[in-house]
Design a protein around this motif. Structure first.
Motif, mmCIF file in Angstrom:
data_model
loop_
_atom_site.group_PDB
_atom_site.id
_atom_site.type_symbol
_atom_site.label_atom_id
_atom_site.label_comp_id
_atom_site.label_asym_id
_atom_site.label_seq_id
_atom_site.Cartn_x
_atom_site.Cartn_y
_atom_site.Cartn_z
ATOM 1 N N ALA A 123 44.564 43.714 34.927
ATOM 2 C CA ALA A 123 44.088 44.007 33.900
ATOM 3 C C ALA A 123 43.339 43.054 33.037
ATOM 4 O O ALA A 123 41.724 42.230 32.594
ATOM 5 C CB ALA A 123 45.723 44.607 32.650
ATOM 6 N N LEU A 124 43.581 41.221 33.754
ATOM 7 C CA LEU A 124 43.647 39.691 33.058
ATOM 8 C C LEU A 124 42.034 39.975 33.715
ATOM 9 O O LEU A 124 40.851 39.655 32.939
ATOM 10 C CB LEU A 124 44.696 39.144 33.365
ATOM 11 N N ALA A 125 41.646 40.007 34.930
ATOM 12 C CA ALA A 125 40.768 39.893 35.806
ATOM 13 C C ALA A 125 39.425 40.624 35.230
ATOM 14 O O ALA A 125 38.108 40.061 35.009
ATOM 15 C CB ALA A 125 40.601 40.633 36.963
ATOM 16 N N VAL A 126 39.530 41.845 34.073
ATOM 17 C CA VAL A 126 38.638 42.627 33.785
ATOM 18 C C VAL A 126 38.544 42.112 31.732
ATOM 19 O O VAL A 126 37.297 43.241 31.789
ATOM 20 C CB VAL A 126 38.638 43.772 34.093
ATOM 21 N N ASN A 127 39.306 41.641 32.035
ATOM 22 C CA ASN A 127 39.146 40.688 30.479
ATOM 23 C C ASN A 127 38.922 39.585 30.595
ATOM 24 O O ASN A 127 39.222 39.272 29.130
ATOM 25 C CB ASN A 127 40.362 41.602 30.160
ATOM 26 N N THR A 128 38.169 39.176 30.958
ATOM 27 C CA THR A 128 38.525 37.132 31.051
ATOM 28 C C THR A 128 36.755 37.230 32.351
ATOM 29 O O THR A 128 36.831 37.862 33.186
ATOM 30 C CB THR A 128 39.677 36.151 31.421
ATOM 31 N N LYS A 129 36.379 35.875 32.208
ATOM 32 C CA LYS A 129 35.259 35.434 32.865
ATOM 33 C C LYS A 129 35.139 33.922 33.600
ATOM 34 O O LYS A 129 34.899 34.149 34.688
ATOM 35 C CB LYS A 129 34.388 35.925 32.376
ATOM 36 N N ASN A 174 49.262 44.458 54.354
ATOM 37 C CA ASN A 174 48.773 45.304 53.284
ATOM 38 C C ASN A 174 48.643 44.159 51.540
ATOM 39 O O ASN A 174 48.139 44.322 51.118
ATOM 40 C CB ASN A 174 49.876 46.392 52.344
ATOM 41 N N PHE A 175 49.656 43.294 52.110
ATOM 42 C CA PHE A 175 49.540 41.947 50.892
ATOM 43 C C PHE A 175 48.805 41.389 51.084
ATOM 44 O O PHE A 175 47.831 41.205 50.130
ATOM 45 C CB PHE A 175 50.190 40.752 51.765
ATOM 46 N N ALA A 176 47.771 41.913 52.044
ATOM 47 C CA ALA A 176 46.150 40.585 52.522
ATOM 48 C C ALA A 176 45.506 41.305 51.534
ATOM 49 O O ALA A 176 44.307 41.178 50.800
ATOM 50 C CB ALA A 176 45.982 40.389 54.026
ATOM 51 N N ARG A 177 45.128 42.921 52.383
ATOM 52 C CA ARG A 177 44.329 43.737 51.134
ATOM 53 C C ARG A 177 44.322 43.693 49.771
ATOM 54 O O ARG A 177 43.507 44.009 49.032
ATOM 55 C CB ARG A 177 44.785 45.536 51.768
ATOM 56 N N ARG A 178 45.530 43.675 49.240
ATOM 57 C CA ARG A 178 46.157 43.485 47.957
ATOM 58 C C ARG A 178 45.389 42.507 47.398
ATOM 59 O O ARG A 178 44.576 42.592 46.195
ATOM 60 C CB ARG A 178 47.174 43.895 47.432
ATOM 61 N N VAL A 179 45.555 41.096 47.923
ATOM 62 C CA VAL A 179 44.811 40.173 46.987
ATOM 63 C C VAL A 179 43.100 39.709 47.113
ATOM 64 O O VAL A 179 42.505 39.323 46.354
ATOM 65 C CB VAL A 179 46.079 38.505 48.051
ATOM 66 N N SER A 180 42.965 40.339 49.254
ATOM 67 C CA SER A 180 41.594 40.140 48.856
ATOM 68 C C SER A 180 40.998 41.178 47.657
ATOM 69 O O SER A 180 39.712 40.686 47.523
ATOM 70 C CB SER A 180 40.914 40.495 49.658
ATOM 71 N N THR A 181 41.257 42.728 47.402
ATOM 72 C CA THR A 181 40.441 43.232 45.982
ATOM 73 C C THR A 181 41.155 42.872 44.815
ATOM 74 O O THR A 181 40.187 42.836 43.963
ATOM 75 C CB THR A 181 41.304 44.648 46.460
ATOM 76 N N LEU A 182 41.774 42.324 44.520
ATOM 77 C CA LEU A 182 42.069 41.455 43.633
ATOM 78 C C LEU A 182 41.100 40.350 43.295
ATOM 79 O O LEU A 182 40.517 39.781 42.043
ATOM 80 C CB LEU A 182 43.473 40.414 43.141
ATOM 81 N N ASP A 183 41.534 38.778 44.873
ATOM 82 C CA ASP A 183 40.060 38.154 44.561
ATOM 83 C C ASP A 183 38.319 39.050 44.192
ATOM 84 O O ASP A 183 37.389 38.517 43.573
ATOM 85 C CB ASP A 183 39.237 37.625 45.823
ATOM 86 N N HIS A 184 37.763 40.051 44.466
ATOM 87 C CA HIS A 184 36.526 40.898 44.110
ATOM 88 C C HIS A 184 37.028 41.283 43.131
ATOM 89 O O HIS A 184 35.898 40.596 42.701
ATOM 90 C CB HIS A 184 36.634 42.413 44.831
ATOM 91 N N ILE A 185 37.584 41.418 42.141
ATOM 92 C CA ILE A 185 37.901 42.067 41.140
ATOM 93 C C ILE A 185 37.577 41.550 40.000
ATOM 94 O O ILE A 185 36.841 41.231 38.996
ATOM 95 C CB ILE A 185 39.009 42.713 40.366
#
Length: 459
Positions: free
Chosen positions: A91-97, A114-125
């Motif tokens: 939520a914070l990622a899409v409401n800040t820049k 699975n942890f690696a996958r979630r973190v990489s996804t957050l880094d993309h977002i």
């Protein structure tokens, strides 16, 4: 002029994090921690105010017993209930820049794939603004929550963490080549399979075939934070950390810890400046010294020192709920948070620390009281000791941060102790180190290109 300090907000998605009892205050809006808008609003204020990151602590279990049981923690809101910071970061990622987004997690919590996958996804977002605070988890209840009979020994937890991050480095740094993702509409080729590699990791705890399911994110590996001043913790930080969170009792002790860790980093083939050090500090701010001192008196009246003891002792796995505040803490041996006892001994040099000292450790020894100019003077001393940044501890949310931003930040900028407002978005690593990716000196770098030859598996 010295390099500006970096500022991070030290928070937790719970009602009572470090300075306990303030959720009962009318300004303690951390009571509304379940409301995502509280955190979105805070992150936006921090971003506008020049903070580099918002840093979420976390636990996955109850602290050790206080007064014979765990019920005390629930009654007083001592980090229960608490929510998953990784979910909140979306939520914070899409409401800040621009602000960095740091979360805490331990190897105990999730298999590395699975942890690696979630973190990489957050880094993309977030477009490259994610940081991971690597902890080994020190709570008995946390291990019982994940199927263990009890707490794994302190040094064994760090060996486990070494193995865990090794798998992650292979996934984040080695599984995908930089130009593997083509997305070519004309040819119909989305990704080049010759440039995506299985890692075939086999070790004592893990078997991970791969490949990583996420294409390279802006940072590939998140910025790596770590906290811990034990021998095992310092060695782990020297090998892996890019930023180390410390709570030293004074600049002299901070200098010793920083110098030791930087020297260890050199032994592991890294540059001493590959690691940034963030001191945890809280602030009581007044327009005059007298006003600041009066505000400190008022703060002391609101702090629940019994909760402070429950938190600190519970993290070490000892119950001090029914002992006198003047009881000496001699030769404490614990498999819990050993760094807490190290900091306690540092803050009481020349005498044996007591239970009372434990209560004061987080609330007073890391507190600066005064005008913005006084605070700037003190921060200069911390900077001279080798501190690169400050993890700002709150009494109330958002009040503690609003006051710091409006009163202290302008003075710090005038002195060159805080950087000017960030104009363009960039990755967190670029903001801190001037580049998007980990240094070639970091142990993860050995996996770049390591899987390009068929049937070759680096060990």
């Amino acid at each position: 002029m010295s390099k500006p300090l970096s500022f991070s907000a030290f928070v937790m998605n719970t009602a009572s994090h470090i300075i306990h009892g303030l959720w009962r205050d009318k300004e303690g809006h951390q009571l509304n921690f379940n409301d995502v808008e509280l955190w979105v609003s805070l992150a936006q204020k921090l971003e506008a105010g020049g903070f580099d990151a918002i840093f979420f602590a976390d636990v996955v279990g109850l602290y050790g017993n206080h007064r014979g049981g765990w019920e005390y923690h629930a009654s007083n809101g001592l980090q229960i209930p608490s929510n998953d910071p990784m979910v909140l970061l979306s939520a914070l990622a899409v409401n800040t820049k621009k602000i960095g987004l740091a979360f805490t997690a331990a190897p105990l919590q999730e298999p590395p794939f699975n942890f690696a996958r979630r973190v990489s996804t957050l880094d993309h977002i977030s477009k490259g603004r994610i940081a991971w605070n690597i902890v080994t988890s020190s709570l008995e209840n946390a291990f019982r929550n994940f199927g263990y009979d009890g707490l794994v020994s302190h040094d064994d937890r760090y060996q486990w963490a070494d193995e865990y991050v090794d798998v992650l480095y292979k996934l984040w740094e080695g599984s995908w080549e930089e130009d593997a993702l083509l997305q070519d509409r004309e040819s119909g080729i989305h990704a080049d399979p010759q440039k995506i590699h299985k890692i075939n990791h086999v070790s004592e705890r893990y078997k991970v075939e791969g490949p990583h399911l996420v294409s390279p994110s802006p940072q590939r590996t998140p910025v790596l934070f770590q906290a811990g001043s034990s021998a095992a913790g310092r060695n782990f930080a020297a090998r892996h950390a890019e930023a180390v969170f410390i709570v030293s009792p004074d600049p002299d002790n901070a200098r010793k810890l920083i110098d030791q860790t930087r020297s260890l980093a050199v032994r592991y083939g890294r540059d001493p400046n590959d690691i940034r050090f963030y001191q945890g500090l809280s602030f009581v701010i007044g327009e005059t010294e007298e006003e600041a001192q009066q505000k400190e008196i008022e703060l002391e009246q609101k702090i629940d020192f019994d909760m402070m003891i429950a938190h600190m002792a519970g993290g070490m796995g000892i119950d001090l709920g029914n002992v006198s505040l003047d009881t000496p803490l001699e030769n404490v041996k614990t498999e819990g948070v050993q760094s807490t006892f190290q900091w306690l001994k540092q803050s009481t040099q020349g005498r044996t620390p007591t239970v009372r000292d434990l209560a004061k450790l987080r609330s007073r020894n890391s507190r600066i009281v005064g005008t913005p100019e006084t605070i700037a003077n003190q921060l200069e001393l911390w900077q001279e000791a080798g501190v690169d940044g400050v993890n700002v501890i709150n009494a109330t949310i958002p009040g503690s941060y609003e006051e710091f931003i409006s009163s202290v930040m302008p003075v710090l900028r005038k002195r060159g102790l805080a950087r000017e407002q960030q104009v363009q978005p960039e990755t967190l690593r670029s903001k801190l180190f001037g580049k998007d990716r980990l240094s070639r000196r970091h142990p993860s770098a050995k996996y770049r290109g390591a899987f390009t030859q068929p049937n070759v598996t680096p060990q």
